[in-house]
Design an enzyme around this catalytic site. Structure first.
Site, PDB file in Angstrom:
ATOM      1  N   CYS A 115       0.809  -1.219   0.000  1.00 44.62           N
ATOM      2  CA  CYS A 115       0.000   0.000   0.000  1.00 44.62           C
ATOM      3  C   CYS A 115       0.846   1.274   0.000  1.00 44.62           C
ATOM      4  CB  CYS A 115      -0.937   0.005   1.200  1.00 44.62           C
ATOM      5  SG  CYS A 115      -2.275  -1.207   1.061  1.00 44.62           S
TER       6      CYS A 115
ATOM      7  N   ASP B 299     -14.663   6.400   2.003  1.00 44.34           N
ATOM      8  CA  ASP B 299     -14.860   5.199   2.812  1.00 44.34           C
ATOM      9  C   ASP B 299     -14.119   4.016   2.189  1.00 44.34           C
ATOM     10  OD1 ASP B 299     -16.997   5.182   5.168  1.00 44.34           O
ATOM     11  OD2 ASP B 299     -17.639   6.700   3.722  1.00 44.34           O
ATOM     12  N   ASP B 300     -14.044   2.931   2.941  1.00 46.73           N
ATOM     13  CA  ASP B 300     -13.276   1.773   2.497  1.00 46.73           C
ATOM     14  C   ASP B 300     -13.983   0.987   1.405  1.00 46.73           C
ATOM     15  OD1 ASP B 300     -10.918   1.806   4.374  1.00 46.73           O
ATOM     16  OD2 ASP B 300     -12.560   1.893   5.799  1.00 46.73           O
TER      17      ASP B 300
ATOM     18  N   ASP C 180     -11.333  -4.246   3.516  1.00 44.91           N
ATOM     19  CA  ASP C 180     -12.245  -3.150   3.208  1.00 44.91           C
ATOM     20  C   ASP C 180     -13.699  -3.531   3.486  1.00 44.91           C
ATOM     21  OD1 ASP C 180     -10.256  -1.428   2.462  1.00 44.91           O
ATOM     22  OD2 ASP C 180     -10.467  -1.760   0.314  1.00 44.91           O
TER      23      ASP C 180
ATOM     24  N   HIS D 147      -9.555 -11.152 -13.527  1.00 48.31           N
ATOM     25  CA  HIS D 147      -8.990 -10.555 -14.735  1.00 48.31           C
ATOM     26  C   HIS D 147      -7.471 -10.482 -14.591  1.00 48.31           C
ATOM     27  CE1 HIS D 147      -8.984  -8.273 -18.424  1.00 48.31           C
ATOM     28  NE2 HIS D 147      -8.294  -7.299 -17.866  1.00 48.31           N
ATOM     29  N   SER D 148      -6.763 -10.703 -15.693  1.00 47.30           N
ATOM     30  CA  SER D 148      -5.306 -10.635 -15.681  1.00 47.30           C
ATOM     31  C   SER D 148      -4.818  -9.873 -16.902  1.00 47.30           C
ATOM     32  CB  SER D 148      -4.699 -12.044 -15.670  1.00 47.30           C
ATOM     33  OG  SER D 148      -5.075 -12.749 -16.854  1.00 47.30           O
TER      34      SER D 148
ATOM     35  N   ASP E 257     -10.102   1.156   8.136  1.00 50.82           N
ATOM     36  CA  ASP E 257      -8.884   0.373   8.293  1.00 50.82           C
ATOM     37  C   ASP E 257      -7.675   1.255   7.970  1.00 50.82           C
ATOM     38  OD1 ASP E 257      -9.230   0.381   5.520  1.00 50.82           O
ATOM     39  OD2 ASP E 257      -8.708  -1.721   5.264  1.00 50.82           O
TER      40      ASP E 257
END
Length: 331
Positions: free
Chosen positions: A18, A51-52, A92, A141-142, A225
């Site tokens: 993060c 918000d999360d 989240d 998805h990739s 969080d």
């Protein structure tokens, strides 16, 4: 192409976890034009306060909570990276007072550089965490990406009348923190040295489900969080959205073993410095010096919940007070 043996995933990314988030001030400016023009009906929580997750009412006692989260490797081991990223994405949902139902994988992989077997290990780590959370994983998805990235888009459910929200703080409420800080500096130390902090990995792979459920059982309505914007950044967002100020007792804030030593040795991620720059103008730092402020602003990956209320086993690190000249007051 590198072989799976001995690959250090953190060396294939410019940032880690993060800490590679877009800086909070820059992000808010970017999304400011996306605010709704009028009052929503079924959209209970949108982008107004950051918000999360987003929350949509689908029935009198049922709401859907949705979120997406992904990042570059914060550890070298592929399986552990998958576990951390999935734990972080599920957080989240818990931070909103929800329970996860189904997740979709989000994977970016440098297929000409790193073997597919490592990507499979990342996905296996995410699947194991989702299973532990009783959350289905159904595809995703990739893309072929110069840097490895992984995360999840998660859908959960919650009672719309008992959400945990970032804008529900009230003066007089204590502030509890459910995980210790220091994940950013320990991540920077790991990336630079290859040394592993087992304590940090344990924190990052611990689900926030018990803390969320305890908060709901206690009638708590305000939480968030603590992730890439650090304790100070996420607390600033909570206090600003709630129209209050927050007092922090810095001596009560817990840290992971080795975090202070890593910070003293100079292993401070750039995201932590950007976090501090963002909140500095709204902070009365009191007696705290720059090093202590940076630790409080340290960019966390898969951190704990910051709860406006008391939880068993979680240290109380401060309280909310009526709005003051400064949004954050450190003592």
């Amino acid at each position: 192409m590198a072989t799976a043996a001995g690959v250090r995933l953190t060396q294939y990314a410019h940032g880690g976890g993060c800490a590679c988030k877009i800086p909070p001030g820059e992000l808010e400016e970017t999304v400011s034009s996306l605010m709704p023009e009028g009052p929503a009906t079924d959209l209970i929580v949108g982008v107004e306060h950051g918000d999360d997750g987003a929350v949509v009412r689908v029935g009198p006692r049922m709401a859907v909570v949705v979120t997406a989260d992904f990042f570059t490797p914060v550890v070298d081991d592929a399986y552990t990276f998958g576990r951390i990223a999935a734990t972080n994405a599920l957080s989240d949902i818990y931070a909103m007072g929800g329970e996860p139902l189904v997740a979709l994988n989000l994977l970016g992989w440098p297929r000409d550089t790193l073997p597919a077997e490592l990507a499979a290990e990342v996905l296996r780590g995410g699947l194991d965490v989702a299973r532990a959370a009783s959350c289905h994983v159904a595809g995703g998805h990739s893309i072929d990406d110069p840097e490895p990235k992984y995360g999840m888009a998660v859908t959960g459910v919650a009672d719309p009348d008992t959400l945990l929200r970032i804008d529900a703080g009230k003066p007089g409420l204590p502030l509890s923190l459910t995980k210790p800080l220091g994940l950013g500096v320990l991540g920077a130390w790991h990336k630079a040295t290859g040394e592993v902090s087992d304590a940090a990995i344990a924190v990052m792979t611990t689900l926030n489900a018990p803390a969320s459920r305890q908060a709901l059982a206690a009638g708590i309505t305000c939480a968030t969080d603590v992730t890439g914007f650090g304790l100070l950044g996420h607390l600033y967002k909570l206090a600003r959205a709630s129209g209050v100020s927050a007092v922090i007792d810095h001596a009560a804030v817990p840290y992971i073993e080795g975090a202070r030593a890593a910070a003293a040795a100079g292993y401070m991620p750039g995201g932590s410095r950007r976090n501090l720059d963002w909140v500095r103008a709204h902070t009365d730092a009191g007696p705290l010096g720059e090093d202590e402020l940076l630790l409080l602003a340290d960019a966390q990956t898969s951190g704990g919940l910051l709860v406006a209320g008391e939880l068993p086993g979680a240290p109380v690190i401060g309280e909310l007070i009526p709005r003051d000249d400064s949004v954050l007051i450190l003592r």
